[in-house]
Design a protein around this motif. Structure first.
Motif, short mmCIF file in Angstrom:
data_model
loop_
_atom_site.label_atom_id
_atom_site.label_comp_id
_atom_site.label_asym_id
_atom_site.label_seq_id
_atom_site.Cartn_x
_atom_site.Cartn_y
_atom_site.Cartn_z
N VAL A 192 -14.79 27.19 2.93
CA VAL A 192 -13.68 27.36 3.87
C VAL A 192 -12.45 27.79 3.09
O VAL A 192 -11.96 27.07 2.22
N GLY A 193 -11.95 28.99 3.39
CA GLY A 193 -10.82 29.57 2.67
C GLY A 193 -11.10 31.02 2.35
O GLY A 193 -12.21 31.52 2.57
N ASP A 194 -10.08 31.70 1.83
CA ASP A 194 -10.23 33.11 1.48
C ASP A 194 -9.25 33.42 0.36
O ASP A 194 -8.50 32.54 -0.09
N ALA A 195 -9.24 34.66 -0.10
CA ALA A 195 -8.31 35.05 -1.16
C ALA A 195 -6.89 35.01 -0.64
O ALA A 195 -6.62 35.39 0.50
N LEU A 196 -5.95 34.54 -1.47
CA LEU A 196 -4.55 34.47 -1.09
C LEU A 196 -3.68 35.39 -1.93
O LEU A 196 -2.82 36.08 -1.42
N PHE A 197 -3.88 35.38 -3.23
CA PHE A 197 -2.95 36.06 -4.14
C PHE A 197 -3.66 37.16 -4.93
O PHE A 197 -3.77 37.12 -6.14
#
Length: 380
Positions: free
Chosen positions: A234-239
């Motif tokens: 759960v989550g994805d690329a941010l930066f």
């Protein structure tokens, strides 16, 4: 107290979620100033916290930036510093919640003659920050801050080892509202059915997708676990970490784990998804400043296995309220996952114990009282 909170991010990370809880008691008298627009602004508005985006120009300097890059950003910071200084004169404190906010807040504090508080959510080591950025943060805090709030013993130690002042530094852990992590069993069953997880032993990983968060460690561990073990990410690329996301998908394909790994992307129903897991894994390869996900999983009544470094060591006692494994060791992680699968009674007892401890230790009302007392003590 009238507080001007400052945060550099337009996206809600751990530091930003923490800021929402801290600002709520002051929602009638505070302002959150952001250095970028985005979904974090929306979250603040939904929580009835006054917010203003102070600049639409992205600040180019990053944690790993060089001295030259840092100097190049000074020109774009000047208008922002002027604006923050003007606004700060209407408030009792400037509360910097991130490193860029600290730099801007430090100068604004000097010109507005308002006390500066720095909430340290990072471990200031070379694993996370360039030498120049670490020096800037420590110098700004030492010179201008009346109070540095570290979110763990690990964060405080790193700050002091980098040259930070012990006399202005206090530890306050992140706060949580336990009621927000209670999920009805009907919702859990619906989620598991929708995601086709019935009959599976589900290991959840909740974090942005980034190399140091170690999702690849969990995927590698999965190859050594029984077939019924399934992973949800759960989550994805941010930066700008999209390359790593592609690497994870390629790793899953190479290991032929497509039917056992689900990429769910960013989700807003984190407590419900955690409650649908049989185990929550934290796999950071570098020390975590605090480990928000660890506490959230505990509050959801789920057992947690975490990398034994940084703040995690302050949250988990192995075999008592969770499990600890050596960072970067898939085999150890696989052994714990397999043991939890094979001994559900003991695992559930540990999860219950973790929930009880976390509810008492990290209750947001107690945490906010600690912060209020520290703020009231400034100048005494």
């Amino acid at each position: 107290m009238k507080i001007l909170f400052l945060d550099q991010s337009g996206k809600p990370g751990g530091a930003e979620l923490c800021l929402i809880d801290i600002a709520k008691p002051y929602q009638d008298t505070c302002l959150v100033g952001l250095f970028a627009d985005g979904s974090f602004k929306t979250l603040l508005e939904e929580n009835h916290i006054p917010v203003q985006v102070l600049t639409t120009q992205a600040i180019q300097v990053r944690k790993e930036s060089s001295l030259l890059k840092g100097l190049g950003s000074i020109g774009q910071l000047l208008p922002l510093i002027v604006k923050v200084t003007q606004i700060a004169r209407k408030y009792d404190f400037i509360y910097a919640n991130t490193q860029k906010a600290l730099v801007v807040g430090a100068v604004a504090s000097f010109f507005s003659r308002r006390p500066l508080v720095y909430h340290l959510h990072d471990i200031l080591t070379l694993e996370h920050f360039s030498q120049i950025n670490r020096r800037i943060a420590v110098t700004a805090a030492n010179r201008f801050a009346s109070l540095v709030i570290a979110n763990s013993q690990a964060s405080k130690i790193a700050f002091l080892e980098a040259g930070g002042r012990a006399d202005i530094t206090e530890i306050v852990y992140n706060g949580f509202n336990p009621k927000n992590y209670l999920t009805d069993s009907c919702v859990v069953n619906q989620i598991r059915e929708t995601l086709e997880l019935n009959g599976k032993f589900v290991v959840g990983h909740f974090s942005r997708l980034a190399p140091w968060k170690g999702q690849h460690i969990l995927i590698e561990a999965l190859t050594q676990c029984p077939e019924q073990v399934t992973v949800i990410l759960v989550g994805d690329a941010l930066f700008g970490e999209q390359d790593y996301v592609q690497q994870l998908h390629q790793l899953v394909a190479t290991l032929k784990l497509e039917n056992r790994v689900k990429f769910l992307g960013f989700r807003s129903d984190i407590p419900q998804l955690m409650a649908a897991c049989d185990l929550v894994a934290h796999t950071s390869t570098a020390p975590e400043p605090f480990g928000r996900v660890i506490v959230e999983a505990m509050l959801c009544g789920r057992p947690v296995v975490a990398a034994a470094s940084g703040g995690a060591l302050e949250l988990i006692e192995h075999g008592v309220n969770g499990f600890l494994v050596t960072p970067g060791k898939p085999q150890e992680l696989a052994q714990v996952i397999t043991a939890c699968l094979g001994n559900s009674y003991e695992t559930e007892a540990i999860a219950k114990r973790g929930q009880t401890i976390a509810s008492q230790r990290f209750d947001v009302e107690n945490i906010n009282q600690q912060i209020a007392q520290l703020l009231l003590g400034i100048g005494d």
